[in-house]
Motif scaffolding. Sequence first.
Motif, short mmCIF file in Angstrom:
data_model
loop_
_atom_site.label_atom_id
_atom_site.label_comp_id
_atom_site.label_asym_id
_atom_site.label_seq_id
_atom_site.Cartn_x
_atom_site.Cartn_y
_atom_site.Cartn_z
N SER A 26 0.82 -1.21 0.00
CA SER A 26 0.00 0.00 0.00
C SER A 26 0.85 1.26 0.00
O SER A 26 0.64 2.17 -0.81
N LEU A 27 1.81 1.33 0.91
CA LEU A 27 2.63 2.53 1.01
C LEU A 27 3.52 2.70 -0.22
O LEU A 27 3.71 3.82 -0.70
N GLY A 28 4.05 1.60 -0.73
CA GLY A 28 4.85 1.67 -1.95
C GLY A 28 4.02 2.17 -3.13
O GLY A 28 4.47 3.02 -3.91
N SER A 29 2.82 1.65 -3.26
CA SER A 29 1.93 2.09 -4.34
C SER A 29 1.59 3.56 -4.18
O SER A 29 1.57 4.32 -5.17
N PHE A 30 1.33 3.98 -2.95
CA PHE A 30 1.02 5.39 -2.71
C PHE A 30 2.20 6.28 -3.11
O PHE A 30 2.02 7.32 -3.75
N LEU A 31 3.41 5.89 -2.73
CA LEU A 31 4.59 6.70 -3.06
C LEU A 31 4.77 6.82 -4.58
O LEU A 31 5.06 7.91 -5.09
N VAL A 32 4.60 5.73 -5.29
CA VAL A 32 4.75 5.77 -6.75
C VAL A 32 3.63 6.60 -7.37
O VAL A 32 3.89 7.50 -8.19
N LEU A 33 2.39 6.32 -7.00
CA LEU A 33 1.27 7.07 -7.57
C LEU A 33 1.32 8.54 -7.18
O LEU A 33 1.04 9.42 -8.00
N GLY A 34 1.67 8.81 -5.92
CA GLY A 34 1.77 10.20 -5.47
C GLY A 34 2.85 10.97 -6.20
O GLY A 34 2.71 12.17 -6.45
N ALA A 35 3.93 10.30 -6.57
CA ALA A 35 5.00 10.96 -7.32
C ALA A 35 4.55 11.30 -8.75
O ALA A 35 4.88 12.37 -9.27
N PHE A 36 3.77 10.41 -9.36
CA PHE A 36 3.32 10.65 -10.72
C PHE A 36 2.11 11.58 -10.79
O PHE A 36 1.93 12.30 -11.76
N PHE A 37 1.28 11.54 -9.79
CA PHE A 37 0.05 12.35 -9.77
C PHE A 37 0.05 13.25 -8.53
O PHE A 37 -0.79 13.12 -7.64
N GLN A 38 1.00 14.15 -8.48
CA GLN A 38 1.18 14.99 -7.29
C GLN A 38 -0.03 15.88 -6.99
O GLN A 38 -0.31 16.17 -5.83
N GLU A 39 -0.75 16.27 -8.03
CA GLU A 39 -1.89 17.15 -7.83
C GLU A 39 -3.05 16.46 -7.09
O GLU A 39 -3.92 17.14 -6.54
N VAL A 40 -3.06 15.13 -7.06
CA VAL A 40 -4.11 14.41 -6.34
C VAL A 40 -3.52 13.45 -5.30
O VAL A 40 -4.16 12.46 -4.93
N ALA A 41 -2.34 13.75 -4.80
CA ALA A 41 -1.68 12.88 -3.82
C ALA A 41 -2.51 12.75 -2.54
O ALA A 41 -2.55 11.68 -1.94
N VAL A 42 -3.17 13.81 -2.13
CA VAL A 42 -4.01 13.75 -0.91
C VAL A 42 -5.16 12.78 -1.14
O VAL A 42 -5.47 11.96 -0.26
N GLU A 43 -5.78 12.85 -2.29
CA GLU A 43 -6.90 11.95 -2.60
C GLU A 43 -6.43 10.50 -2.66
O GLU A 43 -7.11 9.60 -2.19
N ILE A 44 -5.24 10.28 -3.24
CA ILE A 44 -4.69 8.93 -3.29
C ILE A 44 -4.44 8.41 -1.88
O ILE A 44 -4.77 7.27 -1.55
N PHE A 45 -3.86 9.26 -1.03
CA PHE A 45 -3.59 8.84 0.35
C PHE A 45 -4.89 8.52 1.09
O PHE A 45 -4.99 7.50 1.77
N LEU A 46 -5.89 9.39 0.96
CA LEU A 46 -7.17 9.16 1.64
C LEU A 46 -7.87 7.91 1.10
O LEU A 46 -8.54 7.20 1.85
N GLY A 47 -7.70 7.63 -0.18
CA GLY A 47 -8.27 6.42 -0.76
C GLY A 47 -7.56 5.16 -0.29
O GLY A 47 -8.14 4.08 -0.28
N MET A 48 -6.30 5.30 0.13
CA MET A 48 -5.53 4.16 0.63
C MET A 48 -5.72 3.95 2.13
O MET A 48 -5.73 2.82 2.61
N ALA A 49 -5.85 5.02 2.88
CA ALA A 49 -5.77 4.97 4.34
C ALA A 49 -6.76 4.01 4.99
O ALA A 49 -6.37 3.13 5.76
N MET A 50 -8.03 4.16 4.72
CA MET A 50 -9.03 3.34 5.40
C MET A 50 -8.97 1.87 4.98
O MET A 50 -9.01 0.99 5.84
N PRO A 51 -8.87 1.55 3.68
CA PRO A 51 -8.72 0.13 3.33
C PRO A 51 -7.47 -0.50 3.94
O PRO A 51 -7.50 -1.66 4.36
N LEU A 52 -6.39 0.27 4.04
CA LEU A 52 -5.16 -0.25 4.65
C LEU A 52 -5.36 -0.52 6.13
O LEU A 52 -5.04 -1.61 6.62
N LEU A 53 -5.89 0.43 6.86
CA LEU A 53 -6.08 0.25 8.30
C LEU A 53 -7.05 -0.88 8.61
O LEU A 53 -6.79 -1.72 9.48
N ILE A 54 -8.14 -0.92 7.90
CA ILE A 54 -9.13 -1.98 8.13
C ILE A 54 -8.56 -3.34 7.71
O ILE A 54 -8.78 -4.35 8.38
N GLY A 55 -7.80 -3.37 6.62
CA GLY A 55 -7.19 -4.61 6.18
C GLY A 55 -6.20 -5.16 7.20
O GLY A 55 -6.20 -6.35 7.50
#
Length: 135
Positions: A26-55
């Motif tokens: 999850s964190l690796g995917s976030f770092l890669v996606l956040g680097a390529f799509f910096q303008e929506v990095a917050v949205e990517i992180f928020l989309g990852m956070a809850m599924p990661l924690l619950i998982g």
Amino acid sequence: MSLSKLFGNPSLPGYNRIQYLIAGLSLGSFLVLGAFFQEVAVEIFLGMAMPLLIGLWTVKHITQIYLAEPSKVSQFMIKAFGVKMIIYGAYFVILFAFSTFNRWSFIISFLGFFSVLHTLEAVYFSYLLKQPQTK
């Protein structure tokens, strides 16, 4: 690669390999996606956070329950499903009501992480339930 090499032996004391795999993926995917799509990095992180924690929570508890008393796993999974749906619903309502971020980027990120993490969990649970009983 076989599942036993990927997941290891969940009955060993201090077993955390699946949690590390989920968090790292999850964190690796976030770092890669956040680097390529910096303008929506917050949205990517928020989309990852809850599924990661619950998982992570789900995998930890199901592994513990399976190792202690395997007959209670199905009962726990049914209850956990209901609780997770309430948490996900509340998460969406809170984010959509009080945020001004790009909702579509969040939804795409959430669905991607949700799908991948739940697929990984399903493969792990299938592997776990096929393990020989230690009791």
